[in-house]
Design an enzyme around this catalytic site. Structure first.
Site, PDB file in Angstrom:
ATOM      1  N   TYR A 115     -10.178  22.680  23.862  1.00  0.00           N
ATOM      2  CA  TYR A 115      -9.977  23.121  22.496  1.00  0.00           C
ATOM      3  C   TYR A 115      -9.550  24.603  22.479  1.00  0.00           C
ATOM      4  CZ  TYR A 115     -10.997  24.222  17.662  1.00  0.00           C
ATOM      5  OH  TYR A 115     -10.899  24.654  16.364  1.00  0.00           O
ATOM      6  N   LYS A 147     -15.922  16.741  13.003  1.00  0.00           N
ATOM      7  CA  LYS A 147     -15.033  15.653  13.408  1.00  0.00           C
ATOM      8  C   LYS A 147     -15.715  14.294  13.219  1.00  0.00           C
ATOM      9  CE  LYS A 147     -12.725  19.335  14.441  1.00  0.00           C
ATOM     10  NZ  LYS A 147     -12.676  19.910  15.800  1.00  0.00           N
ATOM     11  N   ASP A 195     -18.634  19.609  25.891  1.00  0.00           N
ATOM     12  CA  ASP A 195     -18.203  19.454  24.504  1.00  0.00           C
ATOM     13  C   ASP A 195     -17.867  17.969  24.319  1.00  0.00           C
ATOM     14  OD1 ASP A 195     -16.747  19.267  22.129  1.00  0.00           O
ATOM     15  OD2 ASP A 195     -15.842  21.251  22.345  1.00  0.00           O
ATOM     16  N   ARG A 250     -32.607  30.587   6.840  1.00  0.00           N
ATOM     17  CA  ARG A 250     -31.845  30.860   8.070  1.00  0.00           C
ATOM     18  C   ARG A 250     -32.657  30.390   9.266  1.00  0.00           C
ATOM     19  NH1 ARG A 250     -32.438  35.564  10.107  1.00  0.00           N
ATOM     20  NH2 ARG A 250     -32.171  36.733   8.181  1.00  0.00           N
TER      21      ARG A 250
HETATM   22  C1  PLP Z   1     -12.742  21.210  16.340  1.00  0.00           C
HETATM   23  C2  PLP Z   1     -13.288  21.377  17.698  1.00  0.00           C
HETATM   24  C3  PLP Z   1     -14.133  22.456  18.023  1.00  0.00           C
HETATM   25  C4  PLP Z   1     -14.466  23.539  17.037  1.00  0.00           C
HETATM   26  O1  PLP Z   1     -15.176  23.068  15.959  1.00  0.00           O
HETATM   27  P1  PLP Z   1     -15.130  23.702  14.477  1.00  0.00           P
HETATM   28  O2  PLP Z   1     -16.068  22.825  13.736  1.00  0.00           O
HETATM   29  O3  PLP Z   1     -13.708  23.616  14.016  1.00  0.00           O
HETATM   30  O4  PLP Z   1     -15.588  25.111  14.593  1.00  0.00           O
HETATM   31  C5  PLP Z   1     -14.645  22.511  19.303  1.00  0.00           C
HETATM   32  N1  PLP Z   1     -14.337  21.583  20.216  1.00  0.00           N
HETATM   33  C6  PLP Z   1     -13.524  20.546  19.949  1.00  0.00           C
HETATM   34  C7  PLP Z   1     -13.224  19.553  21.013  1.00  0.00           C
HETATM   35  C8  PLP Z   1     -12.967  20.408  18.684  1.00  0.00           C
HETATM   36  O5  PLP Z   1     -12.144  19.384  18.420  1.00  0.00           O
END
Ligand code: PLP
Length: 380
Positions: free
Chosen positions: A98, A195, A170, A46
Site C-alpha cells: 500500500y 475496506k 497487513d 480517547r
Molecule cells: C487502504 C489501505 C490502508 C490504509 O488504510 P486507511 O483506512 O485508508 O488509512 C492500508 N493498507 C492497505 C492494504 C489498504 O488497502
C-alpha cells in the site's frame, strides 16, 4: 464457535442497562465518576469508549487473537505498529505494498530514525537476506497491493522467529474471513477497516490485533497517548459492517472467480492477476494459507493509456475510484492514481505497467458485471 457466529455475538452482548440488542452508540466524551477515581471502567473516550470497546473485542475474535485495538484509519493503525520501534531500528518490508505505508516509512518515520529495506516479495529468501543487526520488524502485506502477489506468511514467520524479530501482516485485502495471520505465526495483524471489514465505503478506520500482552499494552498506551481513535459512530458502523463480513466475502469471491475466468479468455486482455486462478504462480501458496481468494483482481488491457481511458469511459457499473472492499464494484488505474508519485521506471520495474487495471469487485449480480465489462471491451 464459527466465524459467522462470532462476528454477530462477540463483544456484542445485549446492553446490560437497557437490553438493547444492538450495541448503542455511546456518543459521549466523558463519564461520571462517583468519587475521585471511582468509575465504571470509562473515564474519557480517547482512552476508552463502550462502542469502540465492543468493536475491539469483535475484531480480536475475528482474527482469533487475544487483543484488538481500533484506530481512526488504517494508516493510524500502521503508525501505531511503527511506534513500537525506536530511533536506529530497522524494518524489512515487502516491495509491493500500500502506497500510504511506503509514504509513512519514507516521509515520516525515516526522519525519526527508522530505516527500511524493501525485500522482493517474489523471492522469500530476500527477506532473510535483508535482515541486519538492528532489524526489529518485518512488515508484509498479502495479497499485495496492487499486484495481488501472495507471500508465504508461515515461511516469513519462521525467519522472524529465528531472528527474534516481530512480524506484522497487513491483512486488509484478504479480510479475517479468508486469512488469519496470527494462526500462521504473525505477531501483529493490521487492517484498514475502511475496506472489507466495514464493507460499505462509508467510513475510514483501522485496527491492530495481537496475542502478546506486552505488545498490546504498548499499543494501547500509544493509542491513548497519540489519540488517533475512531469515534463512537464510526465504531458502530464498523460493527454493523462486520456482522455480514462472511456472506459479503463469499459473494465478492464468487464474482471475482467468475469475472477473472471470463477476462482470462478475452482476446483484448493481455493478462489477469488473481490468486484464485489455478494457472497463476501464486495459487499454491494462496490455497495453503487462505480459506478463499477474496475479491481483488487486476488485469492488463492490450494497448496503452489511450485504450485504458476509452475502456473506463464506457463502463457503467464499475466506478472509477480509489479504495476497495465495498459492496459496489470499484475500478482503478494504479499508474495514474495510487502510484502516480512513483517514477515511471521504478513503477515499471515493480511490474505496474501503463495498461494495468485494478478491480475491487462488489457484490452486484455477476452477469450484470460481466455485461458491463464486455460492453466496454467491445469498443476497443
Ligand atoms: C487502504 C489501505 C490502508 C490504509 O488504510 P486507511 O483506512 O485508508 O488509512 C492500508 N493498507 C492497505 C492494504 C489498504 O488497502
Amino acid at each position: 464457535m464459527k466465524f459467522e457466529t462470532r462476528a454477530i455475538h462477540d463483544g456484542q452482548e445485549p446492553d446490560s442497562l437497557t437490553g438493547a440488542v444492538i450495541v448503542p452508540v455511546y456518543q459521549t466524551s466523558t463519564y461520571q465518576q462517583e468519587a475521585i477515581g471511582k468509575h465504571k471502567g470509562y473515564e474519557y473516550s480517547r482512552t476508552g469508549n463502550p462502542t469502540r470497546h465492543a468493536l475491539e473485542v469483535a475484531l480480536a475474535s475475528l482474527e482469533e487473537g487475544r487483543f484488538g485495538l481500533a484506530f481512526a484509519s488504517g494508516v493510524a493503525a500502521t503508525a501505531a505498529v511503527f511506534s513500537l520501534l525506536k530511533k536506529g531500528d530497522h524494518i524489512v518490508a515487502g516491495d509491493d505494498m500500500y502506497g500510504g505505508t511506503y509514504r509513512l516509512l519514507e516521509r515520516i518515520f525515516k526522519k525519526w530514525g527508522l530505516s527500511t529495506t524493501y525485500a522482493d516479495v517474489d523471492e522469500p529468501i530476500s527477506f532473510e537476506k535483508s535482515i541486519r543487526k538492528n532489524t526489529k520488524l518485518i512488515w508484509i502485506e498479502t495479497p499485495t497491493n496492487p499486484l495481488l502477489k501472495i507471500i508465504d506468511i508461515k515461511k516469513i514467520s519462521n525467519v522472524s522467529r529465528r531472528h527474534n524479530i516481530l512480524l506484522a501482516v497487513d491483512n486488509t485485502f484478504a479480510s479475517p474471513y479468508f486469512q488469519r495471520p496470527l494462526l500462521l505465526g504473525a505477531d501483529i495483524v493490521v487492517h484498514s477497516t475502511t475496506k472489507y471489514i466495514a464493507g460499505h465505503s462509508d467510513i475510514v478506520g483501522g485496527a491492530v490485533v495481537v496475542n502478546d500482552l506486552r505488545i498490546y499494552n504498548d499499543l494501547k498506551y500509544y493509542q491513548n497517548a497519540a489519540g488517533a481513535v475512531p469515534g463512537a459512530w464510526d465504531s458502530w458502523l464498523v460493527l454493523r459492517g462486520l456482522k455480514t463480513l462472511a456472506i459479503r466475502m463469499k459473494a465478492h469471491q464468487e464474482n471475482a472467480l467468475y469475472l477473472t475466468k471470463y477476462l482470462s479468455k478475452h482476446p483484448k486482455i493481455a493478462g489477469v492477476y488473481y490468486p484464485g486462478l489455478p494457472s497463476g504462480k501464486n495459487y499454491a501458496v494462496a490455497k495453503k494459507q487462505m480459506q478463499g481468494f477474496s475479491g481483488m483482481f487486476g488485469f492488463e488491457l492490450k494497448g496503452g493509456r489511450q485504450v485504458v481511458d476509452k475502456f473506463f469511459s464506457r463502463l457503467k457499473l464499475f466506478v472509477l475510484a480509489e479504495s476497495l472492499g465495498g459492496v459496489e464494484s470499484l475500478i482503478s488505474y494504479p499508474a495514474g492514481m495510487t502510484h502516480i508519485s512513483m517514477p515511471r521506471q521504478e513503477r515499471l520495474k515493480r511490474g505496474i505497467t501503463d495498461n494495468f487495471i485494478r478491480v475491487s469487485v462488489g457484490i452486484e449480480d455477476k452477469y450484470d458485471l460481466k455485461e458491463d465489462l464486455k460492453n466496454a471491451l467491445s469498443i476497443l
